[in-house]
Design an enzyme around this catalytic site. Structure first.
Site, mmCIF file in Angstrom:
data_model
loop_
_atom_site.group_PDB
_atom_site.id
_atom_site.type_symbol
_atom_site.label_atom_id
_atom_site.label_comp_id
_atom_site.label_asym_id
_atom_site.label_seq_id
_atom_site.Cartn_x
_atom_site.Cartn_y
_atom_site.Cartn_z
ATOM 1 N N GLU A 189 0.811 -1.209 0.000
ATOM 2 C CA GLU A 189 0.000 0.000 0.000
ATOM 3 C C GLU A 189 0.853 1.271 0.000
ATOM 4 O OE1 GLU A 189 -3.345 0.427 -0.380
ATOM 5 O OE2 GLU A 189 -2.786 2.540 -0.377
ATOM 6 N N THR A 206 -5.626 1.511 -5.706
ATOM 7 C CA THR A 206 -5.265 0.107 -5.487
ATOM 8 C C THR A 206 -5.910 -0.806 -6.533
ATOM 9 O OG1 THR A 206 -5.266 0.524 -3.122
ATOM 10 C CG2 THR A 206 -5.177 -1.765 -3.803
ATOM 11 N N HIS A 236 -1.658 3.257 4.645
ATOM 12 C CA HIS A 236 -2.641 3.998 3.849
ATOM 13 C C HIS A 236 -2.889 5.341 4.518
ATOM 14 C CE1 HIS A 236 -6.345 5.097 1.844
ATOM 15 N NE2 HIS A 236 -6.199 4.079 1.008
ATOM 16 N N ASP A 253 1.662 -0.068 -4.852
ATOM 17 C CA ASP A 253 0.461 0.020 -5.691
ATOM 18 C C ASP A 253 0.291 1.389 -6.365
ATOM 19 O OD1 ASP A 253 -0.317 1.320 -3.347
ATOM 20 O OD2 ASP A 253 -2.248 0.293 -3.178
ATOM 21 N N HIS A 254 0.683 2.464 -5.674
ATOM 22 C CA HIS A 254 0.546 3.824 -6.228
ATOM 23 C C HIS A 254 1.237 4.770 -5.274
ATOM 24 C CE1 HIS A 254 -2.521 4.227 -3.143
ATOM 25 N NE2 HIS A 254 -3.056 3.102 -3.589
HETATM 26 C C1 GP9 Z 1 -9.005 -0.670 0.209
HETATM 27 C C2 GP9 Z 1 -7.566 -0.524 -0.054
HETATM 28 C C3 GP9 Z 1 -7.180 0.914 -0.241
HETATM 29 O O1 GP9 Z 1 -9.476 -1.947 0.258
HETATM 30 O O2 GP9 Z 1 -7.163 -1.341 -1.080
HETATM 31 O O3 GP9 Z 1 -7.545 1.416 -1.460
HETATM 32 P P1 GP9 Z 1 -6.924 2.771 -2.023
HETATM 33 O O4 GP9 Z 1 -7.592 3.892 -1.313
HETATM 34 O O5 GP9 Z 1 -5.458 2.747 -1.767
HETATM 35 O O6 GP9 Z 1 -7.249 2.729 -3.462
HETATM 36 MN MN MN Z 2 -3.758 1.613 -2.284
#
Ligand code: GP9
Ligand code: MN
Length: 649
Positions: free
Chosen positions: A270, A314, A429, A488-489
């Site tokens: 994350e 994500t 996150h 992921d980003h």
């Molecule tokens: C939620 C998690 C976060 O299930 O994958 O999503 P994001 O806000 O990073 O897209």
């Molecule tokens: Mn994410």
């Protein structure tokens, strides 16, 4: 209030009213209030929605109102009171059926109805026999408002003569209902920024805009993609296919099949950006475990790897990894196109006898994962219900990464092998909240609270990963697996440029911002001894062919846009979702071309050939998704299932 006003003013127009008559629009007012209260009660009794603060409670309370004002308010266009009343009763019945259907559906699936599920009969497979068991006499409550309206019609004396509502009054009524809608949206925006573009969780949507508006919104999204799909006949696939075949990168012997027959474990890290790797914060090493992997003999570390996500964050990264296609520019593809045909990595691995699954301790409807995973042929989704989540082991978004990994390994130990498990972490996150006992390094000291805390949660995730590797070893899953990990980003947005420039000791120009989209990719193959740092410029779209080739699986018929990172033919070129790109020599972002090494602005002509290619690639990808073109493609034979295509061949 508005209604009382209308009632008062219209009253005078009513001729021949009997004594003690109720105002003309009493039925309308009663209907709105009755359905409103009923809906609010249903929210609390039939759905399990987490309300975290007073503001959310207020939003929940007012959110049915704007729609009810509108839909019942349409009765003001009827001239005859009888027709008007009939419309109101009919509307209340239809709305009650919708609410009731949602409640029953929720009893089964803990989710709200979306239009596509109504057409996916398989969803109702389990429902059939036991449906009767989940319908109770007390369910009559769901029709309480209908009863109230009918009783009111019978007992109250409401003016029954022909009346015309003055257009001006009608206008102010609808202006008022629009104002209520904007108040609702405004409050929701404060509570959940970018609600309609970002947070595609049905629960969050219903909590904020209300169940009725949610259905309208769903209808809009679904019909939009339905229309685009209907217009596509598959002939576009000929050109797309030619492009895909001509840009395909063949595997090299060196790495093809290197991890054959192993379990595949992919970990989505994350919000992890590369700037923390092999770096420190005020003298504290941020990611000691991942740093050790960058120089590990069993690990390929890709240091010039970029995320390519858009609004779907994500879920977009998941989409890229599964399909090797770009996510969409205008919204989360997980939400807008879960009804499409895809040929995902999971599908390929199912064919090879893998047990394919995703582990992520969140609400299953978040990012519409429950639906999309079906479209991606993922056999099982271990959502939050597969985990023990409590006060002690969770923070902010939910289960902390360490217990998540620990419980996941327990689940994986029970899986048939070989398996393909995709794990999605959560602790790192935004807003990067961490319990004191998990903080092993101090906060940073910039003016951005977000960046200050980011280092701590990254550090926590790094430690959790180390424990994960140990757990895998303990459970005997390590040696026969390949472990792929990617950021992921971005985690730190451009809103924190000041703080970032303090940390990185340089100004954050658009050029630097583009380069900060660099996220780490690790491909760890235990006991392979072939690891090294790979500096090839690459993106998430390349993950799938790279992995499939490592597993010894042929991809020459796959309809995808990525390229094996080990292939001689892989090009140093990564396209961002917004049309920007990075090559080994150039960076192009926000319509400006830069020299990659120096960051100096150069003539756009140097970038032009790549600009064109970026547009072309994104365009083909969008065409495939919007036209649902893969339904015209036979993955086994590589044939296009259209007449035109057959002529071409
Ligand atoms: C939620 C998690 C976060 O299930 O994958 O999503 P994001 O806000 O990073 O897209
Ligand atoms: Mn994410």
């Amino acid at each position: 209030m508005m209604l009382l006003l209308i009632n008062k003013r219209v009253k005078g127009e009513d001729v021949g009213m009997k004594k003690k008559n109720w105002p003309t629009h009493s039925i309308l007012a009663i209907a709105i209030v009755a359905t409103w209260i009923k809906t609010y009660v249903v929210y609390h009794t039939s759905f399990d929605m987490e309300i975290e603060n007073i503001m959310q409670q207020v939003i929940l309370f007012i959110n049915p109102l704007s729609f009810l004002l509108l839909i019942y308010g349409l009765s003001l266009f009827f001239k005859r009171p009888k027709a008007r009343n009939r419309y109101i009763v009919l509307t209340s019945i239809i709305l009650s059926i919708i609410v009731y259907a949602n409640a029953v559906f929720y009893r089964f699936f803990t989710d709200f109805i979306t239009i596509p599920v109504l057409f996916q009969t398989s969803n109702f497979g389990d429902l059939g026999a036991s449906a009767a068991e989940s319908i109770f006499l007390t369910d009559i409550f769901y029709f309480m408002d209908v009863i109230v309206i009918i009783v009111a019609l019978k007992w109250l004396k409401v003016g029954e003569k022909f009346t015309i509502v003055k257009p001006a009054i009608r206008k102010s009524y609808f202006v008022f209902s629009a104002a209520v809608l904007f108040l609702n949206l405004g409050l929701s925006e404060i509570e959940r920024p970018q609600l309609l573009t970002r947070s595609f969780d049905r629960e969050v949507l219903v909590k904020n805009i209300g169940s009725y508006n949610y259905h309208l919104y769903d209808l809009y999204i679904q019909s939009k993609s339905h229309a685009q799909r209907a217009l596509a006949d598959g002939s576009e696939l000929v050109e797309v296919n030619n492009f895909v075949r001509s840009s395909q990168a063949d595997p090299t012997e060196k790495t093809f099949g290197l991890a054959e027959d192993r379990n595949l474990i992919i970990v989505s890290l994350e919000s992890l950006q590369s700037f923390v790797i092999n770096n420190d914060m005020n003298g504290h090493e941020i990611t000691p475990f991942l740093n050790s992997l960058t120089a590990d003999e069993d690990t390929f570390y890709f240091s010039n790897f970029y995320h390519q996500t858009g609004l779907g964050k994500t879920s977009d990264s998941e989409f890229l990894v599964e399909n090797s296609l770009y996510p969409l520019g205008g919204g989360a593809v997980f939400f807008t196109h879960s009804g499409n045909t895809f040929h995902s990595m999971a599908e390929s691995l199912n064919e090879e006898g893998y047990f394919t699954n995703v582990l992520h301790p969140n609400n299953k409807s978040f990012w519409n994962r429950d639906m999309m995973y079906k479209a991606l042929d993922i056999q099982k989704y271990y959502d939050e219900n597969s985990y023990i989540v409590n006060e002690e082991n969770s923070v902010s978004w939910g289960l902390k990464d360490a217990p998540f990994f620990e419980q996941s390994v327990d689940l994986m130990a029970e899986m048939p092998q070989p398996f393909y498990s995709r794990l999605i972490t959560l602790t790192n996150h935004y807003p990067f909240t961490l319990d004191v006992e998990d903080q092993n390094i101090p906060e940073y000291d910039s003016n951005s609270n977000t960046l200050n805390k980011y280092f701590q949660t990254v550090n926590y995730m790094d430690e959790a990963l180390e424990l994960f590797f140990e757990d895998l070893k303990e459970k005997g899953l390590y040696d026969n697996s390949i472990i792929v990990m990617y950021g992921d980003h971005y985690g730190i947005s451009e809103n924190h440029n000041n703080a970032m420039s303090q940390y990185l000791e340089k100004e954050i120009t658009p050029f630097e911002s583009a380069k900060l989209q660099n996220v780490p990719l690790f491909v760890h193959i235990p006991n392979s001894g072939v690891g090294e740092e790979v500096t090839e410029v690459a993106g998430q779209i390349d993950v799938r062919p790279t992995i499939l080739h490592l597993l010894g699986i042929d991809t020459s018929k796959d309809m995808q846009l990525g390229a094996d990172l080990f292939s001689e033919e892989h090009e140093d070129f990564v396209v961002f979702r917004d049309g920007g790109f990075v090559t080994d020599e150039l960076v192009y972002t926000k319509n400006v071309c830069y020299d990659s090494a120096t960051g100096v602005e150069i003539a756009v002509e140097s970038c032009q050939p790549y600009i064109d290619r970026a547009i072309q690639e994104l365009g083909y990808s969008d065409q495939i998704i919007n036209g649902d073109l893969l339904r015209f493609y036979d993955l086994k034979t590589g044939n296009l299932l259209i007449e035109e295509a057959e002529k071409e061949e």
